[in-house]
Design a protein around this motif. Sequence first.
Motif, PDB file in Angstrom:
ATOM      1  N   ALA A   1       0.813  -1.220   0.000  1.00 21.44           N
ATOM      2  CA  ALA A   1       0.000   0.000   0.000  1.00 21.44           C
ATOM      3  C   ALA A   1       0.846   1.270   0.000  1.00 21.44           C
ATOM      4  CB  ALA A   1      -0.935   0.006   1.209  1.00 21.44           C
ATOM      5  N   GLU A   2       2.063   1.193   0.532  1.00 19.99           N
ATOM      6  CA  GLU A   2       2.942   2.374   0.605  1.00 19.99           C
ATOM      7  C   GLU A   2       3.819   2.431  -0.644  1.00 19.99           C
ATOM      8  OE1 GLU A   2       3.497   5.031   2.262  1.00 19.99           O
ATOM      9  OE2 GLU A   2       2.369   4.802   4.121  1.00 19.99           O
ATOM     10  N   THR A   3       3.284   2.981  -1.719  1.00 18.36           N
ATOM     11  CA  THR A   3       3.984   2.952  -3.007  1.00 18.36           C
ATOM     12  C   THR A   3       5.234   3.832  -3.037  1.00 18.36           C
ATOM     13  OG1 THR A   3       2.522   4.686  -3.849  1.00 18.36           O
ATOM     14  CG2 THR A   3       1.884   2.398  -4.279  1.00 18.36           C
ATOM     15  N   GLY A   4       5.405   4.686  -2.058  1.00 17.38           N
ATOM     16  CA  GLY A   4       6.600   5.524  -2.002  1.00 17.38           C
ATOM     17  C   GLY A   4       7.762   4.902  -1.262  1.00 17.38           C
ATOM     18  N   VAL A   5       7.624   3.618  -0.903  1.00 17.23           N
ATOM     19  CA  VAL A   5       8.665   2.938  -0.126  1.00 17.23           C
ATOM     20  C   VAL A   5       9.401   1.926  -0.992  1.00 17.23           C
ATOM     21  CG1 VAL A   5       9.088   1.387   1.836  1.00 17.23           C
ATOM     22  CG2 VAL A   5       7.429   3.241   2.048  1.00 17.23           C
ATOM     23  N   ALA A   6      10.722   2.036  -1.021  1.00 15.59           N
ATOM     24  CA  ALA A   6      11.570   1.029  -1.668  1.00 15.59           C
ATOM     25  C   ALA A   6      11.929  -0.027  -0.624  1.00 15.59           C
ATOM     26  CB  ALA A   6      12.838   1.673  -2.213  1.00 15.59           C
ATOM     27  N   VAL A   7      11.949  -1.287  -1.045  1.00 16.23           N
ATOM     28  CA  VAL A   7      12.228  -2.404  -0.132  1.00 16.23           C
ATOM     29  C   VAL A   7      13.477  -3.134  -0.632  1.00 16.23           C
ATOM     30  CG1 VAL A   7      11.330  -4.516   0.913  1.00 16.23           C
ATOM     31  CG2 VAL A   7       9.745  -2.665   0.272  1.00 16.23           C
ATOM     32  N   ARG A   8      14.550  -3.010   0.131  1.00 12.87           N
ATOM     33  CA  ARG A   8      15.791  -3.729  -0.203  1.00 12.87           C
ATOM     34  C   ARG A   8      15.926  -4.913   0.738  1.00 12.87           C
ATOM     35  NH1 ARG A   8      21.765  -1.852   0.853  1.00 12.87           N
ATOM     36  NH2 ARG A   8      22.896  -3.281  -0.487  1.00 12.87           N
ATOM     37  N   VAL A   9      15.982  -6.099   0.171  1.00 10.24           N
ATOM     38  CA  VAL A   9      16.038  -7.323   0.966  1.00 10.24           C
ATOM     39  C   VAL A   9      17.489  -7.782   1.068  1.00 10.24           C
ATOM     40  CG1 VAL A   9      15.227  -9.697   1.176  1.00 10.24           C
ATOM     41  CG2 VAL A   9      13.738  -7.964   0.137  1.00 10.24           C
ATOM     42  N   LEU A  10      17.964  -7.938   2.300  1.00 10.76           N
ATOM     43  CA  LEU A  10      19.330  -8.419   2.543  1.00 10.76           C
ATOM     44  C   LEU A  10      19.268  -9.776   3.214  1.00 10.76           C
ATOM     45  CD1 LEU A  10      21.178  -5.288   4.006  1.00 10.76           C
ATOM     46  CD2 LEU A  10      21.275  -6.174   1.683  1.00 10.76           C
ATOM     47  N   GLY A  11      19.991 -10.742   2.662  1.00  7.65           N
ATOM     48  CA  GLY A  11      20.076 -12.064   3.263  1.00  7.65           C
ATOM     49  C   GLY A  11      21.336 -12.197   4.102  1.00  7.65           C
ATOM     50  N   HIS A  12      21.236 -12.908   5.225  1.00  5.43           N
ATOM     51  CA  HIS A  12      22.372 -13.146   6.122  1.00  5.43           C
ATOM     52  C   HIS A  12      22.393 -14.619   6.520  1.00  5.43           C
ATOM     53  CE1 HIS A  12      23.066  -8.793   6.890  1.00  5.43           C
ATOM     54  NE2 HIS A  12      21.749  -8.717   6.791  1.00  5.43           N
ATOM     55  N   THR A  13      23.580 -15.156   6.652  1.00  9.85           N
ATOM     56  CA  THR A  13      23.739 -16.541   7.103  1.00  9.85           C
ATOM     57  C   THR A  13      24.609 -16.566   8.359  1.00  9.85           C
ATOM     58  OG1 THR A  13      25.789 -16.975   5.890  1.00  9.85           O
ATOM     59  CG2 THR A  13      23.709 -17.331   4.692  1.00  9.85           C
ATOM     60  N   ASP A  14      24.755 -17.755   8.943  1.00  2.53           N
ATOM     61  CA  ASP A  14      25.753 -17.928   9.997  1.00  2.53           C
ATOM     62  C   ASP A  14      27.091 -18.269   9.326  1.00  2.53           C
ATOM     63  OD1 ASP A  14      25.741 -20.660   9.330  1.00  2.53           O
ATOM     64  OD2 ASP A  14      24.275 -21.138  10.876  1.00  2.53           O
ATOM     65  N   SER A  15      28.060 -18.683  10.114  1.00  5.07           N
ATOM     66  CA  SER A  15      29.398 -18.921   9.549  1.00  5.07           C
ATOM     67  C   SER A  15      29.678 -20.400   9.251  1.00  5.07           C
ATOM     68  CB  SER A  15      30.474 -18.400  10.510  1.00  5.07           C
ATOM     69  OG  SER A  15      30.395 -19.089  11.740  1.00  5.07           O
ATOM     70  N   GLN A  16      28.667 -21.243   9.358  1.00  2.00           N
ATOM     71  CA  GLN A  16      28.854 -22.656   9.030  1.00  2.00           C
ATOM     72  C   GLN A  16      29.051 -22.793   7.515  1.00  2.00           C
ATOM     73  OE1 GLN A  16      29.291 -23.546  12.296  1.00  2.00           O
ATOM     74  NE2 GLN A  16      28.182 -25.443  11.922  1.00  2.00           N
TER      75      GLN A  16
END
Length: 199
Positions: free
Chosen positions: A119-134
């Motif tokens: 609904a908030e068309t003025g918002v950019a969404v950047r998705v960042l993935g994170h893992t552990d160190s295994q």
Amino acid sequence: MTARTARRKSTFPTALVSTALLASLLAACATPGGGTDGGTDAIHRHALVRTAPPAPSWSTLHEQLGKATAGLAGVELGKVDKAGFHVQVPVADGFASGSAEIRPALGRALDALAPALAAETGVAVRVLGHTDSQGSEMVNLRLSIARAEAVVAWLRERGIALDRLAADGRGEADPLTSNATEEGRVRNRRIELILSPMP
């Protein structure tokens, strides 16, 4: 007059006309509208004028997302500032080990977030993935990117425009805590949604 001179004289006016025609065509292409109406025709207005998206109400969005995720364990909303805020979603149960296929637990969290974000068309969404160190650093980096891309695809299917979405991965590079314990590794496996104004 030789044949060569005659040929040169006969082609000169044509070359001059061609150059003039090319110059006028380039001028028409470079000028918005290209005609005498000053570029106000509907086609050029549509092509050249982009309506700016509405400025986000960060506090309202923060409140909406907080309510939407109230029953979901581990989802954390960052502090609001003028640049936006971030949402942290744990993925310990969100993906199988070494996989980028979204499991139901993560799907429910993303489904809770999606309506307010769409609904908030003025918002950019950047998705960042994170893992552990295994595992190896390179494998973890690739996995974190693949998981972020899977989340982007999920959100896209729920009504968030593709031009508002971006995916990236950090692998094991930005841990929240030590990877020395299982509890720490669980906390470090996460997805972050960085919410900011559309450019």
